[in-house]
Design a protein around this motif. Structure first.
Motif, mmCIF file in Angstrom:
data_model
loop_
_atom_site.group_PDB
_atom_site.id
_atom_site.type_symbol
_atom_site.label_atom_id
_atom_site.label_comp_id
_atom_site.label_asym_id
_atom_site.label_seq_id
_atom_site.Cartn_x
_atom_site.Cartn_y
_atom_site.Cartn_z
ATOM 1 N N LEU A 186 34.998 -3.871 5.806
ATOM 2 C CA LEU A 186 34.741 -4.891 4.785
ATOM 3 C C LEU A 186 33.317 -5.421 4.907
ATOM 4 O O LEU A 186 32.627 -5.626 3.905
ATOM 5 N N PHE A 241 34.402 0.674 1.638
ATOM 6 C CA PHE A 241 35.760 0.447 1.152
ATOM 7 C C PHE A 241 36.634 1.699 1.220
ATOM 8 O O PHE A 241 37.857 1.607 1.086
ATOM 9 N N ALA A 295 43.412 -3.842 0.683
ATOM 10 C CA ALA A 295 42.040 -4.362 0.779
ATOM 11 C C ALA A 295 41.965 -5.784 0.259
ATOM 12 O O ALA A 295 41.344 -6.671 0.878
ATOM 13 N N ILE A 301 40.933 -9.151 2.367
ATOM 14 C CA ILE A 301 39.853 -10.056 1.945
ATOM 15 C C ILE A 301 40.367 -11.484 1.833
ATOM 16 O O ILE A 301 39.707 -12.449 2.245
ATOM 17 N N TYR A 312 34.528 -8.032 -4.726
ATOM 18 C CA TYR A 312 34.988 -6.723 -4.218
ATOM 19 C C TYR A 312 35.276 -5.768 -5.366
ATOM 20 O O TYR A 312 34.922 -4.572 -5.314
#
Length: 275
Positions: A36, A41, A50, A54, A72
C-alpha cells in the motif's frame, strides 16, 4: 510515487511506528502494508481486501478512510462513480394455451368414461347380483321346567339327624423310615433353632433316594433321618438349622441369614467325610 502510499507512510513515520508494529495492531500482513505504501496494488489479494486494508490502516492512523479509498480508486484506474442499478425490463406477457388444453383433456376423460360405462352396461357387468332369499327362522318356545315337588313331613315328626361330619386326616410331616433302616448306623436330625422366628426350606436324600422336600417350620423344629450309607442335606436358610449326627451337634449349618448350604453326611462304616 503513489499519493496514497506517501500519505500512509508520512502518517506512520510521524507517529514513530514501524510496519511490523502497525501489522501487529491492525492484523494486516506486513507485505500488504508495504504494498500500500509503495503503490504496488498488484501484490494485494483483491479489490475488496485492498479497500478493507486501507480503511483499517487509515482508522489506525486517524486519516479519512473514504478519501483514501477514493484516491486508491483513481490511482488503480477504477471508476469512482457509484454503480447504478437499472431495473430489468418487464417481458411481454404471452397468452398461455394451458387452460384450453386442460379443459380438452378433462372433457376427453369424461367422454371415455361414458363410453366404458355404456359398454359395461350392455355386457351386464353393472347389474347387481341377485341375493337368494333366506327362509324366515321359526322361533320354538320351550316350556319352563317345573320345580320338583317338596313333600313336608307331618307335624310333630322329629327332624332327621344330620350325617356326621368326617374328621380331616392330617398327614404328619415326619419321614417314614424303611424297616431296613431302623437300626441304621447313621442318624441325622435337622432342628430349627429354638429362638428362630422363621423356618427353612430343605430337601433331603437318604442313601441316594429322595426322603423329604418341604419347609421345616419353627414350631415343628425337628426332623430325623436314618441311613445305612449317607444323608444328603440341601437347606435354604442355613443360619436357622442345626445339624445333629448320631446324637452329637455339629452346630448351625451356616451363619449368613438366608444362606444356602449343601452337605453330605456319611455313616461311620463308609469311606468319606462330612464336608
Amino acid at each position: 510515487m503513489s499519493q496514497l502510499g506517501a500519505r500512509l507512510r508520512e502518517a506512520r513515520e510521524a507517529r514513530g511506528l514501524t510496519i511490523a508494529e502497525v501489522a501487529s495492531e491492525t492484523r494486516i500482513l506486513p507485505r500488504y502494508l508495504q504494498a500500500l505504501e509503495e503503490g504496488d496494488f498488484e501484490q494485494l489479494p483483491g479489490d475488496v481486501y485492498a479497500r478493507g486494508f486501507i480503511r483499517n490502516y487509515a482508522q489506525f492512523l486517524d486519516l479519512p478512510a473514504d478519501e483514501l479509498i477514493q484516491l486508491y480508486r483513481r490511482e488503480r484506474g477504477a471508476p469512482t462513480e457509484k454503480i447504478k442499478v437499472v431495473p430489468a425490463a418487464v417481458p411481454p406477457r404471452t397468452r398461455s394455451c394451458l387452460l384450453p388444453s386442460a379443459f380438452f383433456t378433462f372433457f376427453s376423460i369424461l367422454v371415455l368414461l361414458g363410453v366404458l360405462y355404456w359398454i359395461a352396461n350392455l355386457a351386464g357387468l353393472t347389474r347387481m347380483p341377485e341375493v337368494a332369499q333366506q327362509p324366515t327362522p321359526t322361533l320354538t318356545v320351550v316350556p319352563p321346567t317345573p320345580f320338583p315337588t317338596v313333600t313336608l313331613p307331618p307335624e310333630g315328626t322329629p327332624p332327621s339327624p344330620l350325617p356326621p361330619t368326617p374328621t380331616p386326616v392330617v398327614t404328619p410331616t415326619s419321614v417314614v423310615i424303611p424297616a431296613e433302616q431302623l437300626d441304621a448306623p447313621l442318624v441325622v436330625v435337622l432342628r430349627v433353632a429354638p429362638n428362630a422366628t422363621r423356618g427353612s426350606w430343605m430337601s433331603v436324600s437318604v442313601d441316594g433316594q429322595p426322603a423329604f422336600t418341604g419347609t421345616l417350620l419353627a414350631n415343628n423344629s425337628t426332623q430325623p433321618f436314618k441311613a445305612q450309607r449317607e444323608v444328603f442335606v440341601h437347606v435354604g436358610d442355613a443360619s436357622v438349622v442345626e445339624l445333629i449326627v448320631n446324637g452329637k451337634s455339629e452346630g448351625m449349618m451356616g451363619t449368613v441369614p438366608g444362606g444356602v448350604a449343601k452337605r453330605t453326611i456319611y455313616a461311620p462304616n463308609q469311606s468319606g467325610s462330612t464336608p
